[in-house]
Design a protein around this motif. Structure first.
Motif, short mmCIF file in Angstrom:
data_model
loop_
_atom_site.label_atom_id
_atom_site.label_comp_id
_atom_site.label_asym_id
_atom_site.label_seq_id
_atom_site.Cartn_x
_atom_site.Cartn_y
_atom_site.Cartn_z
N LEU A 44 0.82 -1.21 0.00
CA LEU A 44 0.00 0.00 0.00
C LEU A 44 0.86 1.27 0.00
CD1 LEU A 44 -2.80 -1.07 2.51
CD2 LEU A 44 -3.09 -0.59 0.08
N LEU A 45 2.00 1.22 0.69
CA LEU A 45 2.88 2.39 0.70
C LEU A 45 3.38 2.72 -0.70
CD1 LEU A 45 4.97 1.86 3.97
CD2 LEU A 45 3.41 3.75 3.48
N TYR A 46 3.66 1.70 -1.49
CA TYR A 46 4.09 1.95 -2.87
C TYR A 46 2.97 2.57 -3.69
CZ TYR A 46 6.45 1.25 -7.32
OH TYR A 46 7.05 1.46 -8.53
N LEU A 47 1.74 2.23 -3.37
CA LEU A 47 0.60 2.78 -4.10
C LEU A 47 0.39 4.26 -3.81
CD1 LEU A 47 -1.70 2.00 -6.04
CD2 LEU A 47 -3.09 1.46 -4.04
N THR A 48 0.89 4.74 -2.68
CA THR A 48 0.71 6.16 -2.33
C THR A 48 1.49 7.08 -3.25
OG1 THR A 48 2.52 6.07 -0.70
CG2 THR A 48 0.29 5.63 0.10
N ALA A 49 2.32 6.53 -4.15
CA ALA A 49 3.06 7.36 -5.11
C ALA A 49 2.11 8.11 -6.04
CB ALA A 49 4.02 6.51 -5.92
N SER A 50 0.93 7.53 -6.29
CA SER A 50 -0.07 8.21 -7.12
C SER A 50 -1.42 8.34 -6.43
CB SER A 50 -0.25 7.46 -8.45
OG SER A 50 -0.81 6.17 -8.21
N ARG A 51 -1.51 7.85 -5.18
CA ARG A 51 -2.77 7.89 -4.46
C ARG A 51 -2.58 8.53 -3.08
NH1 ARG A 51 -6.84 4.52 -6.19
NH2 ARG A 51 -7.99 5.67 -4.61
N PRO A 52 -2.39 9.85 -3.04
CA PRO A 52 -2.24 10.52 -1.74
C PRO A 52 -3.49 10.45 -0.87
CG PRO A 52 -2.40 12.13 -3.52
CD PRO A 52 -2.25 10.79 -4.16
N ASP A 53 -4.64 10.08 -1.45
CA ASP A 53 -5.86 10.00 -0.67
C ASP A 53 -5.83 8.88 0.37
OD1 ASP A 53 -5.76 8.39 -2.95
OD2 ASP A 53 -7.93 8.11 -3.01
#
Length: 403
Positions: free
Chosen positions: A189-198
């Motif tokens: 999930l942390l890697y997904l925050t690269a394009s998903r700041p929400d």
């Protein structure tokens, strides 16, 4: 552009010897070793040696290295600019003049064996869609793989990543959950925050309990995955032609952590209408007041603004007096006159923010809580507020842009 066998191109300065490989031993000198002239994969000097050779080649070709980001190379010719960004053996480049791109491609091909990937549409898990009115960056493919891996691809969805009624804590009496699996979920999930700041705040909150996760923490992570199941095609949109000004938002959730009562800082930074930097982090010490928590967050935002101002100078953009919007008037007043506020003398960074305000590097300005975009990085929000702030961040789906 991708460099084939990049680490084999580096020259090493140290004396490094290797044994003869099995089945390739010299008949007359079986006890001899090889002295390396170039780096090999697995050699700890290999990444540095490759970077040194690439850097020297680009500087010789007329490029300037970034003063802040040493993997950034810039070449100017008249009013045109060529920007080259290096990530190990992957190279992204673009220019205002197509001839400069062709020239760069030629000088790299003549020196190294290269693979031309064409127009940028996929990079390190990020999917890039170049539209007429801007650029859309998302991780839909990665998100689909993530949901399938954890068996959440066919589950019911949730409108927000975390409920406002949830207060995560250590939960010592709760039932233990598989630590390895939990850490795998958090890392993905942390890697997904690269394009998903929400989902940044929710993921960072769950990441605090990786040592001894409980089922209550696992349920919170599953809530995030259920939110992603209905928003898997969402990403960040960078509109074309927006104004070029650096604007920041800073907020704090006073005593938000129920375990140690530390506050959570949240900041986000825009260039025009484009979100370029954000973070959500628990503060290092317990704040004594809302003013103090907000002031510490503003100081963290100020440090990021200074870094971004210095980075933009490499691109020829000089930005002064960048506004940082805060919804606490006491923190704003404190930044202008810290002398009379004895209750905050214990804050180490007190004079850092005040000094930069005096120099005119940043300005601390008021914004009402309803329009405080950084609020999404500090605490769980109700659906209406969350959707509004998500939209203000520039997060949307590709279908919304195409329709």
């Amino acid at each position: 552009m991708d460099v084939k066998s990049a680490f084999l191109n580096g020259f090493i300065k140290e004396n490094v010897y290797v044994e003869q490989p099995p089945l390739f031993t010299h008949e007359k000198y079986p006890d001899h070793v090889f002295k390396l002239q170039k780096a090999l994969y697995g050699l700890k000097q290999a990444p540095r040696a490759w970077y040194e050779r690439l850097k020297n080649h680009l500087i010789t070709s007329g490029f300037q290295i970034g003063k802040i980001d040493t993997t950034l190379f810039i070449k100017r010719e008249n009013n045109d600019i060529l920007v080259v960004q290096i990530y190990v053996d992957d190279i992204i480049f673009g220019s205002t003049n197509e001839n400069l791109c062709n020239h760069f491609s030629n000088i790299m091909t003549n020196e190294f064996e290269m693979s031309h990937m064409g127009e940028l549409n996929f990079f390190l898990g990020l999917q890039i869609k170049q539209l007429e009115n801007g650029i859309f960056i998302h991780q839909e493919k990665y998100c689909n793989d993530l949901l399938r891996r954890f068996g959440m691809d066919k589950t019911s969805s949730k409108p927000t990543p975390m409920s406002t009624s949830v207060h995560l804590e250590k939960d010592d009496n709760g039932k233990d959950f598989d630590e390895k699996l939990y850490r795998s979920m958090i890392g993905s999930l942390l890697y997904l925050t690269a394009s998903r700041p929400d989902i940044m705040m929710s993921v960072c909150l769950c990441a605090r309990f990786q040592a001894k996760p409980k089922e209550s923490h696992q349920r919170a992570v599953k809530r995030i995955l259920r939110y992603l199941s209905s928003t898997r095609d969402y990403g960040l949109f960078y509109p074309k032609g927006s104004s070029f000004e650096l604007v920041s938002y800073s907020d704090a959730d006073f005593g938000g952590c129920k375990t140690d009562r530390k506050s959570t800082s949240g900041t986000c930074h825009f260039i025009g209408q484009s979100l370029v930097s954000w973070f959500s982090k628990k503060q290092n010490c317990v704040s004594l007041s809302t003013c103090e928590a907000e002031y510490i967050s503003a100081a963290l935002a100020c440090a990021q603004v200074i870094y971004m101002q210095q980075t933009l100078k490499d691109f020829g953009k000089v930005i002064d007096k960048s506004p940082i919007y805060c919804d606490n008037t006491s923190a704003i007043n404190l930044s202008k006159n810290p002398v009379n506020h004895s209750r905050t003398k214990h804050i180490d960074i007190l004079h850092f923010l005040h000094d930069n305000v005096e120099k005119g590097i940043i300005t601390l300005e008021y914004v009402n809580t309803e329009n405080q975009i950084a609020d999404i990085f500090t605490k769980p929000l109700n659906e209406q507020t969350f959707v509004k702030l998500r939209r203000d961040l520039g997060i949307c789906s590709l279908n919304d842009l195409l329709n």
